[in-house]
Design a protein around this motif. Structure first.
Motif: not given
Lengths: 207, 44
Positions: A118-128, A134-142, A144-152
Motif C-alpha cells: 500500500v505504501y509503495v502504491c501510494i508513493a511510487w506507482v506507476p514506476a517508469g 508516465i507523467s500525466d497526473k490523472k493516469l497516475r492516479l488511475k 494507483k487506484k487499480e493497483m489498490l483494487l487488485f491488491l484487495t
C-alpha cells in the motif's frame, strides 16, 4: 542477439508483404517482445520442472508479473542480463517458497507485505523507466487506484488459499514483495548496481 | 493458390505483431520481463 533475429525476420516479413520501413520497425519491435518473453519463460519453466519447483515458481512468476504489470518498475538494460536475473530470481524464490512456515508467521508476513505494498502504491506507482515514463497526473492516479483494487482482491484470494497450501501463499507473497521492491528507489539502485557490475565485467550489449 | 494462402497467413502474423507492439508501448506493458527499445514510429 534477439534484436538481430527479430530485425532479420521483420525485414523478411516486410519484404513479402511489401510494406514501408515504419511497419518493419513495428514488426521487429513486436517480434522482439514475443521472442524475448517466450525464450525467458520457456527456460524458467523447463529448469523449474527439472528442479522440482515448477508450481511454486509459476505462482511466484504470476504474482510478480501481475503486480509489475500494474505498478511498473525497473528493467535491466540488456536482454541477456534481464534473462539471467529473471532466471536466478524465479528459481531461487520458487525454492524459498517450499520452506515450512506456521500459519501465524504466514499471517504476519501477509499483513506486513500488504502494508509495504500500500505504501509503495501510494508513493511510487506507476514506476517508469527511461524508455517509458508516465507523467500525466490523472493516469497516475488511475493506476494507483487499480493497483489498490487488485491488491484487495489478491489479499482475499491469498487468505482463502492459506488453509490449502502454504507454499503457494509464500510464493505469492514473495512475488508481491519483489515487484514492490522493483518499484522502490532502492530497487532501482540495486538493479543499477547489477547493471554496472556486468558492464565492468565486459558484458555484451544485446539491446 | 498457395501464394494467396501464404500472403493471408503473413498478413495475420503482421497484424498480431502490430497488436503486440501496441501493447508494448501502452502505459502498462503487458510483457513484463523484457522491455526493448520503442521504435521511433511508435513514439510519435
Amino acid at each position: 542477439m534477439i534484436n538481430t533475429i527479430s530485425r532479420s525476420l521483420a525485414v523478411r516479413l516486410g519484404g513479402k508483404l511489401d510494406v514501408n520501413k515504419d511497419s518493419i520497425d513495428l514488426y521487429a519491435y513486436g517480434l522482439e517482445i514475443v521472442l524475448g518473453t517466450a525464450v525467458q519463460l520457456s527456460i524458467i519453466a523447463v529448469l523449474a520442472y527439472i528442479l522440482g519447483i515448477f508450481p511454486t515458481t509459476i505462482v511466484f512468476l504470476l504474482t510478480f508479473c501481475f503486480f509489475r504489470w500494474l505498478g511498473g518498475g525497473v528493467h535491466l538494460s540488456t536482454f541477456v542480463r534481464c534473462s539471467a536475473f529473471s532466471l536466478v530470481l524465479s528459481l531461487s524464490m520458487g525454492s524459498v517458497a517450499l520452506m515450512e512456515f506456521s500459519m501465524l508467521w504466514l499471517v504476519v508476513m501477509l499483513i506486513m507485505s500488504v502494508f509495504i505494498a500500500v505504501y509503495v502504491c501510494i508513493a511510487w506507482v506507476p514506476a517508469g523507466t527511461e524508455k517509458k515514463m508516465i507523467s500525466d497526473k490523472k493516469l497516475r492516479l488511475k493506476q494507483k487506484k487499480e493497483m489498490l483494487l487488485f491488491l484487495t482482491i489478491w489479499v482475499f484470494v491469498v487468505t482463502l488459499c492459506m488453509g490449502y497450501n502454504s507454499s503457494y501463499v509464500l510464493a505469492s507473497l514473495l512475488g508481491l514483495l519483489w515487484s514492490c521492491f522493483m518499484i522502490m528507489p532502492c530497487g532501482y539502485r540495486f538493479m543499477g548496481v547489477i547493471d554496472n557490475f556486468f558492464k565492468k565485467e565486459g558484458g555484451e550489449e544485446c539491446v | 493458390m498457395f501464394k494467396k494462402f501464404q500472403t493471408g497467413v503473413l498478413t495475420h502474423i503482421a497484424l498480431m505483431l502490430t497488436l503486440v507492439a501496441g501493447l508494448g508501448v501502452s502505459t502498462r506493458s503487458a510483457f513484463i520481463i523484457y522491455e526493448p527499445d520503442v521504435p521511433d514510429c511508435l513514439k510519435k
